[in-house]
Design an enzyme around this catalytic site. Structure first.
Site, short mmCIF file in Angstrom:
data_model
loop_
_atom_site.label_atom_id
_atom_site.label_comp_id
_atom_site.label_asym_id
_atom_site.label_seq_id
_atom_site.Cartn_x
_atom_site.Cartn_y
_atom_site.Cartn_z
N GLY A 137 0.81 -1.21 0.00
CA GLY A 137 0.00 0.00 0.00
C GLY A 137 0.85 1.26 0.00
N TYR A 138 1.40 1.60 -1.16
CA TYR A 138 2.25 2.79 -1.29
C TYR A 138 1.55 3.87 -2.12
CZ TYR A 138 6.65 0.85 0.61
OH TYR A 138 7.65 0.35 1.41
N SER A 139 1.37 3.64 -3.42
CA SER A 139 0.87 4.66 -4.34
C SER A 139 -0.54 5.08 -3.99
CB SER A 139 0.90 4.13 -5.78
OG SER A 139 2.22 3.83 -6.19
N GLU A 149 12.68 -4.69 -3.35
CA GLU A 149 11.80 -4.89 -4.51
C GLU A 149 12.59 -5.00 -5.79
OE1 GLU A 149 7.70 -2.91 -6.24
OE2 GLU A 149 9.15 -1.62 -5.26
N SER A 209 7.44 5.39 -11.00
CA SER A 209 7.39 5.86 -12.38
C SER A 209 8.77 6.33 -12.84
CB SER A 209 6.39 7.00 -12.52
OG SER A 209 6.87 8.16 -11.85
N GLU A 244 9.59 9.10 -14.16
CA GLU A 244 9.87 10.48 -13.72
C GLU A 244 10.47 10.49 -12.31
OE1 GLU A 244 7.01 10.45 -16.97
OE2 GLU A 244 7.10 9.38 -15.06
N SER A 267 -1.18 -4.18 -6.42
CA SER A 267 -1.15 -5.48 -7.10
C SER A 267 -1.65 -6.59 -6.19
CB SER A 267 0.28 -5.79 -7.56
OG SER A 267 0.74 -4.81 -8.47
#
Length: 383
Positions: A131-133, A249, A362, A364, A165
């Site tokens: 649970g990050y983004s 990761e 991402s 960026e 995911s």
């Protein structure tokens, strides 16, 4: 041959022989199933396969022996992931628990947390998601708005996570949440919480992707609760713990990923030769560039390249390969294989690889990390 190399080769032979022996009978049909864009394939059967691996000591091979692993060296772990991929074994369902949370708890968790959570991860009895983004923050973890408030002996969590995911298959989520008021230093005041998903305050909303499948999710926390002891590190120290998890990761398991990339490239070369596209000098040049890019990727992975650089490189390489596949297939690439929306492998590669440069940080964000933390360039101005 040195004793260390001999040990690696013996380990490689052991896992190779075990896989050859076991990927038959009830598990034979699982070869090649699962993976990015295909996580819906035979999920229950792949879960049973991975529990079979656990029963024979082939999960968590890199964990220390005192935590249920094999204590495998980095070289042995590389051998394991390569042989697993070469055997065309099914994609793992417990990657997030085994490769991300497990090492995080071993390094930063309390003895009680390790005793509670590591055994069911190793046995593949509890699955985890990350649970990050968030919808308004994306890969900018310092901008998360999910909040957790202490209420007696529990944390109460409110907020939304995105691109989560396999949340719909998981029992637990490690959540980066703000537990203290936001300051000028945005990364301060965050905590790393272990939150059960099977409770009234959690709603999991699958997201339909370009491939027509749903392995990403939006997770809504509305008064979800978790025990106060389920914070990894000190409250407010979540940024440090979250970055540690990101390092795991992008670890040695990505070398197995490269075996899959090589197979895709070999199949694409064969397709170009079969349909005549390889006669085009432009296509031949693109294929050669893809081959050299894959060799560069492998060399850098073995040299321990900075994780953000590795992620930036492989994600763009793989996205470009999907685009090249469409060029080689020509007009046929625009037609679905069957009604209503059945895709072939090349169409799925093209569509799902669009996500490669977004998930797990991402491009960026990766470029900012490389510029500011690796090269020491001035930070990008922020409002």
């Amino acid at each position: 041959m040195t004793s260390a190399m001999s040990s690696v080769e013996e380990f490689r032979a052991e896992i190779r022989d075990w896989l050859q022996d076991r990927l038959h009978g009830e598990f034979a049909a699982l070869r090649g199933l699962g993976g990015p864009g295909r996580e819906h394939e035979a999920f229950a059967e792949r879960l049973a396969w991975e529990r079979h691996m656990a029963a024979h000591g082939w999960t968590c091979v890199g964990w220390p022996e005192e935590h249920g692993g094999r204590g495998a060296s980095i070289e042995q772990q590389i051998a394991f992931h390569e042989e697993y991929a070469l055997a065309d074994a099914p994609a793992r369902v417990n990657h997030i628990g085994e490769q991300l949370l497990g090492p995080t708890l071993i390094a930063h968790g309390t003895p009680e947390q390790r005793a509670r959570f590591l055994p069911p991860i190793r046995a593949v009895e509890e699955l985890w998601c990350q649970g990050y983004s968030e919808p308004d923050a994306g890969s900018d973890l310092a901008a998360v708005r999910t909040r957790a408030v202490r209420d007696g002996d529990a944390w109460v969590v409110d907020g939304r996570k995105i691109w989560t995911s396999l949340a719909h298959e998981s029992q637990w989520c490690f959540v980066l949440a703000r537990t203290e008021p936001r300051t000028a230093r945005r990364h301060e005041g965050l905590s790393y919480l272990l939150v059960p998903l099977d409770q009234p305050g959690v709603e999991i909303r699958p997201i339909v992707q370009l491939t027509g499948t749903s392995e990403f999710n939006e997770v809504v926390f509305d008064g979800a609760r978790t025990p106060a002891t389920h914070v990894v590190g000190a409250p407010g120290d979540g940024w440090r713990i979250a970055l540690a998890t990101l390092g795991y990761e992008r670890g040695v398991s990505t070398l197995g990923q490269q075996v899959g990339f090589r197979r895709e490239l070999e199949a694409l070369v064969a397709l170009a030769q079969a349909n005549g596209a390889a006669r085009d000098p432009y296509i031949r040049e693109r294929l050669v560039r893809a081959w050299t890019g894959l060799r560069t990727m492998r060399a850098n992975a073995r040299c321990g390249t900075e994780p953000s650089m590795a992620k930036l490189y492989w994600s763009h390489w793989h996205r470009d390969l999907g685009e090249l596949a469409m060029e080689i297939r020509g007009a046929a690439a625009t037609l679905a294989a069957a009604e209503p929306y059945e895709l072939d492998d090349w169409q799925r590669l093209f569509l799902f690889s669009r996500a490669d440069t977004i998930y797990a940080g991402s491009s960026e964000i990766q470029r900012n990390i490389i510029a500011e933390r690796v090269l020491g360039l001035p930070k990008e101005p922020r409002p």
